[in-house]
Scaffold this motif. Structure first.
Motif, PDB file in Angstrom:
ATOM      1  N   MET A 138       0.845  -1.182   0.000  1.00  0.00           N
ATOM      2  CA  MET A 138       0.000   0.000   0.000  1.00  0.00           C
ATOM      3  C   MET A 138       0.885   1.239   0.000  1.00  0.00           C
ATOM      4  N   VAL A 139       0.400   2.286  -0.609  1.00  0.00           N
ATOM      5  CA  VAL A 139       1.070   3.584  -0.615  1.00  0.00           C
ATOM      6  C   VAL A 139      -0.011   4.637  -0.825  1.00  0.00           C
ATOM      7  N   GLY A 140       0.254   5.851  -0.392  1.00  0.00           N
ATOM      8  CA  GLY A 140      -0.765   6.879  -0.598  1.00  0.00           C
ATOM      9  C   GLY A 140      -0.333   8.227  -0.082  1.00  0.00           C
ATOM     10  N   TYR A 141      -1.346   9.063   0.175  1.00  0.00           N
ATOM     11  CA  TYR A 141      -1.066  10.384   0.732  1.00  0.00           C
ATOM     12  C   TYR A 141      -2.302  10.907   1.450  1.00  0.00           C
ATOM     13  N   TYR A 142      -2.059  11.845   2.360  1.00  0.00           N
ATOM     14  CA  TYR A 142      -3.116  12.593   3.022  1.00  0.00           C
ATOM     15  C   TYR A 142      -3.075  14.014   2.480  1.00  0.00           C
ATOM     16  N   THR A 143      -4.234  14.595   2.239  1.00  0.00           N
ATOM     17  CA  THR A 143      -4.295  16.019   1.929  1.00  0.00           C
ATOM     18  C   THR A 143      -4.541  16.736   3.246  1.00  0.00           C
ATOM     19  N   MET A 144      -3.595  17.593   3.599  1.00  0.00           N
ATOM     20  CA  MET A 144      -3.638  18.347   4.852  1.00  0.00           C
ATOM     21  C   MET A 144      -3.932  19.806   4.532  1.00  0.00           C
ATOM     22  N   GLU A 145      -4.485  20.501   5.506  1.00  0.00           N
ATOM     23  CA  GLU A 145      -4.732  21.935   5.358  1.00  0.00           C
ATOM     24  C   GLU A 145      -4.162  22.674   6.551  1.00  0.00           C
ATOM     25  N   ARG A 146      -3.374  23.696   6.270  1.00  0.00           N
ATOM     26  CA  ARG A 146      -2.854  24.552   7.327  1.00  0.00           C
ATOM     27  C   ARG A 146      -4.002  25.454   7.769  1.00  0.00           C
ATOM     28  N   ILE A 147      -4.322  25.439   9.038  1.00  0.00           N
ATOM     29  CA  ILE A 147      -5.476  26.156   9.570  1.00  0.00           C
ATOM     30  C   ILE A 147      -5.317  27.668   9.416  1.00  0.00           C
ATOM     31  N   SER A 148      -4.117  28.198   9.592  1.00  0.00           N
ATOM     32  CA  SER A 148      -3.907  29.649   9.599  1.00  0.00           C
ATOM     33  C   SER A 148      -4.218  30.329   8.268  1.00  0.00           C
ATOM     34  N   ASP A 149      -3.976  29.642   7.147  1.00  0.00           N
ATOM     35  CA  ASP A 149      -4.160  30.312   5.856  1.00  0.00           C
ATOM     36  C   ASP A 149      -4.870  29.456   4.798  1.00  0.00           C
ATOM     37  N   GLY A 150      -5.292  28.238   5.155  1.00  0.00           N
ATOM     38  CA  GLY A 150      -6.013  27.385   4.222  1.00  0.00           C
ATOM     39  C   GLY A 150      -5.145  26.692   3.185  1.00  0.00           C
ATOM     40  N   TYR A 151      -3.829  26.844   3.285  1.00  0.00           N
ATOM     41  CA  TYR A 151      -2.908  26.199   2.342  1.00  0.00           C
ATOM     42  C   TYR A 151      -3.045  24.680   2.446  1.00  0.00           C
ATOM     43  N   GLN A 152      -3.275  24.021   1.302  1.00  0.00           N
ATOM     44  CA  GLN A 152      -3.402  22.566   1.277  1.00  0.00           C
ATOM     45  C   GLN A 152      -2.162  21.947   0.640  1.00  0.00           C
ATOM     46  N   PHE A 153      -1.780  20.800   1.179  1.00  0.00           N
ATOM     47  CA  PHE A 153      -0.604  20.081   0.678  1.00  0.00           C
ATOM     48  C   PHE A 153      -0.788  18.596   0.923  1.00  0.00           C
ATOM     49  N   ASN A 154      -0.098  17.786   0.120  1.00  0.00           N
ATOM     50  CA  ASN A 154      -0.169  16.335   0.268  1.00  0.00           C
ATOM     51  C   ASN A 154       1.005  15.843   1.099  1.00  0.00           C
ATOM     52  N   VAL A 155       0.702  14.941   2.005  1.00  0.00           N
ATOM     53  CA  VAL A 155       1.696  14.315   2.868  1.00  0.00           C
ATOM     54  C   VAL A 155       1.796  12.854   2.468  1.00  0.00           C
ATOM     55  N   ASN A 156       3.002  12.409   2.137  1.00  0.00           N
ATOM     56  CA  ASN A 156       3.208  11.027   1.704  1.00  0.00           C
ATOM     57  C   ASN A 156       2.937  10.037   2.826  1.00  0.00           C
ATOM     58  N   ILE A 157       2.227   8.978   2.472  1.00  0.00           N
ATOM     59  CA  ILE A 157       2.137   7.800   3.332  1.00  0.00           C
ATOM     60  C   ILE A 157       3.162   6.839   2.741  1.00  0.00           C
ATOM     61  N   PRO A 158       4.197   6.471   3.500  1.00  0.00           N
ATOM     62  CA  PRO A 158       5.249   5.642   2.906  1.00  0.00           C
ATOM     63  C   PRO A 158       4.727   4.281   2.466  1.00  0.00           C
ATOM     64  N   GLU A 159       5.315   3.794   1.385  1.00  0.00           N
ATOM     65  CA  GLU A 159       4.940   2.472   0.886  1.00  0.00           C
ATOM     66  C   GLU A 159       5.279   1.422   1.939  1.00  0.00           C
ATOM     67  N   PHE A 160       4.338   0.494   2.146  1.00  0.00           N
ATOM     68  CA  PHE A 160       4.606  -0.613   3.058  1.00  0.00           C
ATOM     69  C   PHE A 160       4.097  -1.911   2.451  1.00  0.00           C
TER      70      PHE A 160
END
Length: 144
Positions: A113-135
């Motif tokens: 499995m491998v993937g990512y989470y989409t996170m949002e910075r609360i202060s400014d709404g900036y969204q970014f993907n965080v890697n879920i490492p392959e396992f």
């Protein structure tokens, strides 16, 4: 105990642990093969994984979405998308972490499995993907 609930990972059954850090968010994954829920004769192999998401940055973030790619050796790729994790969209202050346990069924007994989470910075709404490492997910009998 409800027979449909899978107990959290017992430490003695952990097969692997992998970690990755993206934009100051650390994701660690521990996996275990669950022989007690599997039926190899019916091509049913159950794995659990425990994920810890840790905010190592100095801004508060929220997990909004998840994306998984599940590879089962002899079967087509399966992609899973959804909101949050286990019904939650945790907010992580600097230094805080969120942990959850989930599971995956495979037909072949070997996959990953491998993937990512989409996170949002609360202060400014900036969204970014965080890697879920392959396992990897491997029925221990495959090691013999």
């Amino acid at each position: 105990m409800n027979k449909h609930c899978i107990n959290p990972l017992p430490i003695k059954k952990i097969l692997i642990m992998v970690t990755d850090i993206t934009e100051d968010v650390k994701v660690s994954v521990e996996t275990a093969y669950r022989a007690d829920y599997s039926d190899p004769a019916q091509s049913h192999f159950v794995f659990t994984y425990r994920i810890t998401i840790e905010n190592q940055g100095n801004k508060t973030v929220q997990l909004k979405l998840r994306h998984w790619e599940i590879f089962d050796t002899t079967y087509p790729l399966k992609e899973v998308d959804g909101e949050g994790v286990t019904g939650k969209q945790p907010i992580l202050e600097p230094g805080q972490s969120h942990q959850y346990v989930s599971g995956c069924n495979l037909k072949s007994g070997v996959g990953k499995m491998v993937g990512y989470y989409t996170m949002e910075r609360i202060s400014d709404g900036y969204q970014f993907n965080v890697n879920i490492p392959e396992f990897v997910l491997i029925n221990p009998i495959k090691f013999n």
